[in-house]
Design an enzyme around this catalytic site. Structure first.
Site, short mmCIF file in Angstrom:
data_model
loop_
_atom_site.label_atom_id
_atom_site.label_comp_id
_atom_site.label_asym_id
_atom_site.label_seq_id
_atom_site.Cartn_x
_atom_site.Cartn_y
_atom_site.Cartn_z
N SER A 124 0.90 -1.17 -0.09
CA SER A 124 0.05 0.00 -0.08
C SER A 124 0.86 1.17 0.09
O SER A 124 1.97 1.13 0.76
CB SER A 124 -0.98 0.04 1.20
OG SER A 124 -1.53 1.24 1.33
N TYR A 148 -1.50 -0.66 10.81
CA TYR A 148 -2.00 -1.37 9.57
C TYR A 148 -0.86 -1.16 8.67
O TYR A 148 -0.24 -1.78 7.73
CB TYR A 148 -3.23 -0.72 8.76
CG TYR A 148 -3.32 -0.90 7.60
CD1 TYR A 148 -3.11 0.06 6.48
CD2 TYR A 148 -3.63 -2.18 6.98
CE1 TYR A 148 -2.96 -0.15 5.24
CE2 TYR A 148 -3.72 -2.42 5.50
CZ TYR A 148 -3.42 -1.21 4.61
OH TYR A 148 -3.50 -1.57 3.13
N LYS A 152 2.32 -3.56 6.38
CA LYS A 152 2.75 -3.66 5.06
C LYS A 152 4.36 -3.36 4.94
O LYS A 152 4.95 -4.02 4.21
CB LYS A 152 2.10 -2.35 4.47
CG LYS A 152 0.30 -2.78 4.25
CD LYS A 152 0.20 -3.98 3.45
CE LYS A 152 -1.26 -4.05 3.46
NZ LYS A 152 -1.66 -5.33 2.53
N ARG A 230 -5.81 12.56 -3.70
CA ARG A 230 -5.38 11.27 -3.57
C ARG A 230 -5.40 10.85 -5.07
O ARG A 230 -5.78 11.57 -6.13
CB ARG A 230 -6.37 10.36 -2.94
CG ARG A 230 -6.42 10.83 -1.56
CD ARG A 230 -4.84 10.38 -0.60
NE ARG A 230 -5.23 10.47 0.65
CZ ARG A 230 -5.13 11.72 1.43
NH1 ARG A 230 -4.67 12.95 0.64
NH2 ARG A 230 -5.05 11.81 2.78
#
Ligand code: WQD
Length: 338
Positions: A124, A148, A152, A230
């Site tokens: 990610s 989280y 990754k 984004r």
């Protein structure tokens, strides 16, 4: 190739399964259904016309992985299984570290025991934290601000060490930016459990009348219209990125990372406007305070994936909104509607 897709009943997993099967690969799915839905697998079979062997099990269980790799001559694994809510991870760090790291370690140990050493890992863009500048390239500094994202980062390190210790491993980690949209059929799409954390499924539910308005988390960022920017890529383009990575793996030992994004930034207000164009309805919103942990701007430089994998996005944000609206309209209760 025979591909084991962990987390294959989820949003990314189902769309990836469709593109793999459509390209002639055989796919086996294992998914504990913590986020996914068994009905989604039936929809994948309907879209592709192919049966998909499905194990509704937890891939962090060594017995499950041993059975799957014994029952099927797997050539490669695409590892999408994992918990993925940033906010929840901050509240439940032990659950996230245990679940996400256990799954990866068990899958890799089972692969090694069966001589399977090709993996595409679902990473990610969150590993970049708050980037010093944009667009983001793969060599930029990594920093994470939530458990989280840390899982990754840790998993990428585990895979780097694995490839360094045994040159027979061929591994690619794909750093997703922001996947949106749905398969053009309207049969599969994003089906968040509970209140959506992410912008686009929330917008879709407001458009469908399931929620009253979009809360815009701050309009005082240093961006053109003040709202967060984004890199939103169509989930089918993302799925095709997995196909490109899988087909590139053969004969490329080591661990490589690639950004999967459009290379373009879109703001929250621009996203709302795009969805209004797709659904033909006004989408009410209210500007509220910033969400803790959010950054102003994040979008990819996807040139490495284009150069090495021959991959780039082709679908626009308007196409993604139209496909998302088709999915939302046809499935107002997601897969629960049957
Ligand atoms: C996008 C923009 C919000 C909701 C997250 C994870 C990341 C990845 C993708 C897993 C931001 C704004 C949002 C809302 C809003 N997930 N927003 N109102 O935060 O970029 O990334 O999802 O890999 O790891 O961090 O995506 O969709 O939550 O937010 O204004 O109701 O929309 O502030 O600017 P994000 P998002």
């Amino acid at each position: 190739m025979n591909v084991l897709l962990t987390g294959g009943a989820g949003y990314i997993g189902t769309h990836t399964a469709v593109e793999l099967i459509s390209a002639g690969h055989d796919v086996v799915v294992v998914d504990a259904l913590s986020n996914g839905n068994a009905e989604a697998i039936r929809r994948v079979e309907r879209i592709t016309g192919h049966a998909v062997p499905f194990y509704p099990e937890d891939c962090s269980d060594p017995v499950v992985m041993e059975k799957i790799l014994t029952d099927h001559p797997i050539d490669a694994v695409i590892h999408c299984a994992g918990l993925k809510a940033v906010g929840e991870s901050t509240e439940q760090p032990l659950r996230y570290y245990r679940n996400n790291l256990d799954a990866l370690l068990t899958v890799c140990e089972a692969m090694q025991a069966h001589g399977v050493r090709r993996m595409v890992f679902s990473s990610s863009a969150t590993v970049y934290g708050d980037p010093a500048h944009v667009p983001i390239t793969e060599d930029m500094p990594l920093s994470v601000s939530n458990p989280y994202g840390a899982t990754k980062l840790f998993i990428e390190q585990i895979l780097r060490d694995l490839a360094a210790a045994d040159a027979r491993w061929e591994i690619i980690s794909l750093r997703y930016f922001n996947p949106i949209g749905a398969h053009e059929s309207g049969l599969i799409g994003e089906d968040p459990h509970g209140v959506p954390n992410n912008l686009f499924p929330y917008i879709a539910q407001v458009a469908a009348g399931r929620r009253d308005k979009v809360r815009v988390f701050g309009d005082d960022y240093d961006t053109p219209d003040g709202t967060g920017v984004r890199d939103y890529l169509h989930v089918t383009d993302l799925a095709l990125g997995h196909l490109a990575a899988l087909e590139h793996l053969a004969g490329t030992p080591g661990h490589r990372v690639y950004n999967l994004g459009t290379g373009t930034g879109t703001s929250v207000l621009e996203s709302i406007a795009a969805f209004e164009r797709a659904c033909g309805r006004r989408i009410p919103y209210e500007v509220v305070g910033r969400r803790p942990g959010d950054i102003a701007t994040c979008y990819a430089d996807p040139s490495a994936a284009r150069r090495d994998l021959g991959w780039q996005t082709t679908r626009s944000i308007d196409e993604a909104c139209a496909d998302a609206w088709r999915w939302q309209s046809a499935n107002p209760r997601g897969f629960a509607g049957g």
